[in-house]
Design a protein around this motif. Structure first.
Motif, PDB file in Angstrom:
ATOM      1  N   GLU A   1       0.839  -1.207   0.000  1.00 57.24           N
ATOM      2  CA  GLU A   1       0.000   0.000   0.000  1.00 57.24           C
ATOM      3  C   GLU A   1       0.875   1.259   0.000  1.00 57.24           C
ATOM      4  O   GLU A   1       0.556   2.251  -0.658  1.00 57.24           O
ATOM      5  CB  GLU A   1      -0.918   0.039   1.226  1.00 57.24           C
ATOM      6  CG  GLU A   1      -1.870  -1.127   1.313  1.00 57.24           C
ATOM      7  CD  GLU A   1      -1.264  -2.315   2.043  1.00 57.24           C
ATOM      8  OE1 GLU A   1      -0.262  -2.142   2.776  1.00 57.24           O
ATOM      9  OE2 GLU A   1      -1.775  -3.424   1.854  1.00 57.24           O
ATOM     10  N   LEU A   2       1.970   1.205   0.745  1.00 55.35           N
ATOM     11  CA  LEU A   2       2.870   2.347   0.813  1.00 55.35           C
ATOM     12  C   LEU A   2       3.539   2.605  -0.547  1.00 55.35           C
ATOM     13  O   LEU A   2       3.663   3.739  -0.984  1.00 55.35           O
ATOM     14  CB  LEU A   2       3.934   2.109   1.896  1.00 55.35           C
ATOM     15  CG  LEU A   2       4.868   3.270   2.193  1.00 55.35           C
ATOM     16  CD1 LEU A   2       4.087   4.473   2.684  1.00 55.35           C
ATOM     17  CD2 LEU A   2       5.905   2.850   3.199  1.00 55.35           C
TER      18      LEU A   2
ATOM     19  N   GLY B   1       2.287   1.763  -3.484  1.00 51.80           N
ATOM     20  CA  GLY B   1       1.242   2.276  -4.379  1.00 51.80           C
ATOM     21  C   GLY B   1       0.959   3.750  -4.135  1.00 51.80           C
ATOM     22  O   GLY B   1       0.785   4.522  -5.074  1.00 51.80           O
ATOM     23  N   ALA B   2       0.926   4.152  -2.867  1.00 54.80           N
ATOM     24  CA  ALA B   2       0.693   5.556  -2.535  1.00 54.80           C
ATOM     25  C   ALA B   2       1.858   6.412  -3.024  1.00 54.80           C
ATOM     26  O   ALA B   2       1.649   7.511  -3.551  1.00 54.80           O
ATOM     27  CB  ALA B   2       0.513   5.712  -1.028  1.00 54.80           C
TER      28      ALA B   2
END
Length: 65
Positions: A3-4, A6-7
């Motif tokens: 997720e990190l 992707g962000a």
């Protein structure tokens, strides 16, 4: 962790797009400013061809008759 990543990629992509847009706008403004002397010459020639006189007319004032 994914997720990190992707962000980070999303923020990086937004930054790249914003930088490209700003660069495009600056190039357009610089191009317009480079044409300014040509526009000034055209306006001066047009003014001189029309006679080169500036005529200013003021409307009549009612309190000065």
């Amino acid at each position: 962790m994914p997720e990190l990543l992707g962000a980070f990629l999303a923020v990086f992509l937004v930054a790249v797009v914003v930088a490209l847009v700003i660069s495009f706008v600056v190039n357009v403004i610089a191009g317009a400013l480079s044409l300014l002397p040509l526009v000034l010459v055209v306006v001066i020639v047009w003014f001189l061809v029309r006679g080169g006189r500036i005529r200013i007319e003021f409307p009549d004032r009612h309190d000065r008759r």
